[in-house]
Enzyme design. Structure first.
Site, mmCIF file in Angstrom:
data_model
loop_
_atom_site.group_PDB
_atom_site.id
_atom_site.type_symbol
_atom_site.label_atom_id
_atom_site.label_comp_id
_atom_site.label_asym_id
_atom_site.label_seq_id
_atom_site.Cartn_x
_atom_site.Cartn_y
_atom_site.Cartn_z
ATOM 1 N N GLN A 182 -19.105 53.283 114.731
ATOM 2 C CA GLN A 182 -18.639 52.448 113.615
ATOM 3 C C GLN A 182 -17.298 52.927 113.056
ATOM 4 O OE1 GLN A 182 -20.000 49.644 112.398
ATOM 5 N NE2 GLN A 182 -21.789 49.683 113.728
ATOM 6 N N CYS A 327 -31.210 46.191 115.618
ATOM 7 C CA CYS A 327 -32.381 46.649 116.378
ATOM 8 C C CYS A 327 -33.658 46.552 115.559
ATOM 9 C CB CYS A 327 -32.194 48.092 116.819
ATOM 10 S SG CYS A 327 -30.490 48.554 117.032
#
Ligand SMILES: *Cc1c(COP(=O)(O)O)cnc(C)c1O
Length: 407
Positions: A182, A327
């Site tokens: 990220q 997820c």
């Protein structure tokens, strides 16, 4: 206001940019050779990979020989940690340090290694979603094989003191890996200056395609082979290279790192407007430190709101957002990241992450600021918990402690 379509889930994945696509296409049509072939078509493909490797190396301040292309961030995380564990475990180093709010690619690898006899210390993050280098120092032992701490969190966007943690690890002679999926393109990274031994990156978070990424491994660090076969990736990860994906990754990381300060200035102004506007909603709360934060991340919880309903209503209004990570959405468990901050289930459950990018516009921000309060109000009108809160029921005092006041 007219309905818009707004993609505000760039932390989940990004669109392939035109620049990246243009770089990739010729590798599929004209220059389709196998990089291991000796004729020109093959040599051209080989050269394209070499160029991409150099671009990647330049973006993070290392040399090209320290870059290993992978299928993405998860693979890089798995490889880094398992390699250190296999190699150093044999020498009696069977302790691993990480945090309790890592991506599952790290957490589940650590859980697997626990079953293989490793001991894992999960450093607890504070209520703002940060850890300190001191915590790492205190946790390091004689038998510590590796420290793996994410650069920036994918759900709440907090940025860890990576350079300081790297210093501690270097001083204690312990390997330091960071999942920088990220962070790449959002914060300036220099692995040499920041004492990073291994770093994971994923292409699809920075406008390259899915299924591509790399692991940086500092020169001199022995590594266990990931895939046996041909000599690709210096024999460490066999298999004919995904040339278009690698070329796209080289272009994407170059673009992402070209002007990080300008990106931060532009995107963080929109982020701050979103945070200020949305947290005006009663019983809401910003998750993650306000300052040590990625320029595109907004993560807010609303009491008396069910996260899934919120996302579905936002979708009906043309806004792509998420709760937790991609997820875990679809499951009813609240995010492990929000629970790590100490949020009670009731608060963690009603959360929304917006991750904006340079493609986001001020008009998009205006639209989101108009839609979110309406949607929250609509869900609360049907929520028994919200009714209890308004009636001042005793059992809502704990969750209320974690959010802004009612009025
Ligand atoms: C997306 C993500 C990953 C996984 O990367 P893939 O390329 O999808 O395997 C790992 N870590 C973090 C922090 C991420 O955001």
């Amino acid at each position: 206001m007219e309905k818009r379509f707004i993609y505000a889930d760039n932390a989940a994945t990004t669109a392939v940019s035109k620049r990246v696509l243009d770089a990739m296409l010729p590798c599929m049509t004209e220059h389709f050779g196998n990089p291991s072939s000796i004729y020109k078509l093959g040599r051209d493909a080989e050269r394209a990979i070499t160029d991409a490797r150099e671009k990647v190396a330049k973006a993070i301040g290392c040399s090209a020989s320290e870059i290993y292309f992978t299928s993405g961030g998860s693979e890089a995380d798995n490889w880094a940690i398992r390699s250190a564990a296999i190699r150093l475990g044999k020498k009696g180093k069977k302790h691993i340090i990480t945090t309790n709010f890592e991506h599952h690619a790290v957490l589940h690898t650590c859980e697997f290694l626990e079953k293989q006899g490793f001991e894992v210390t999960y450093l607890p993050v504070d209520e703002n979603g940060l850890i300190t280098a001191e915590q790492v120092r205190d946790a390091i032992r004689e038998d510590t094989a590796i420290v793996s701490i994410m650069y920036a969190n994918n759900e709440i966007g907090t940025i860890m003191p990576i350079k300081e943690i790297g210093e501690v690890c270097r001083e204690k002679k312990v390997l330091f890996h960071t999942d920088a999926v990220q962070a790449v393109g959002n914060v300036p990274i220099n692995v040499a200056e920041q004492n990073i031994d291994m770093l994971s990156c994923s292409g699809h978070k920075i406008h390259a395609q899915k299924g591509t990424g790399f692991l940086y491994i500092r020169k001199g660090i022995p590594i266990v082979n990931l895939i046996f076969g041909g000599g690709q990736e210096r024999g460490r990860r066999a298999g004919t290279e995904n040339v278009p994906a690698i070329v796209g990754l080289g272009e994407a990381i170059t673009a992402a790192c070209e002007n990080i300060p300008a990106k931060i200035a532009k995107v963080s102004a929109m982020r701050d407007r979103l945070i200020d506007g949305i947290t005006k909603i009663p019983c809401s709360r910003l998750n993650g430190d306000r300052k040590q934060r990625l320029c595109g991340n907004v993560n807010i919880s609303f009491l008396g709101v069910e996260g899934e309903s919120l996302l579905l209503l936002l979708d009906a209004n043309g806004i792509c957002a998420s709760s937790g990570s991609a997820c875990t959405s679809g499951s009813l468990d609240p995010s492990h990241v929000l629970l790590a901050l100490g949020l009670p289930h009731e608060v963690a459950h009603g959360s929304m992450r917006l991750s904006i990018s340079e493609d986001t516009t001020d008009e998009d921000v205006d639209y989101i600021l108009e839609v979110v309060p309406k949607v929250v109000e609509r869900i609360r009108a049907m929520s028994p918990l919200w009714e209890d809160i308004q009636n001042g029921k005793e059992n809502v005092q704990k969750p209320l402690k974690f959010v802004s006041p009612l009025n």
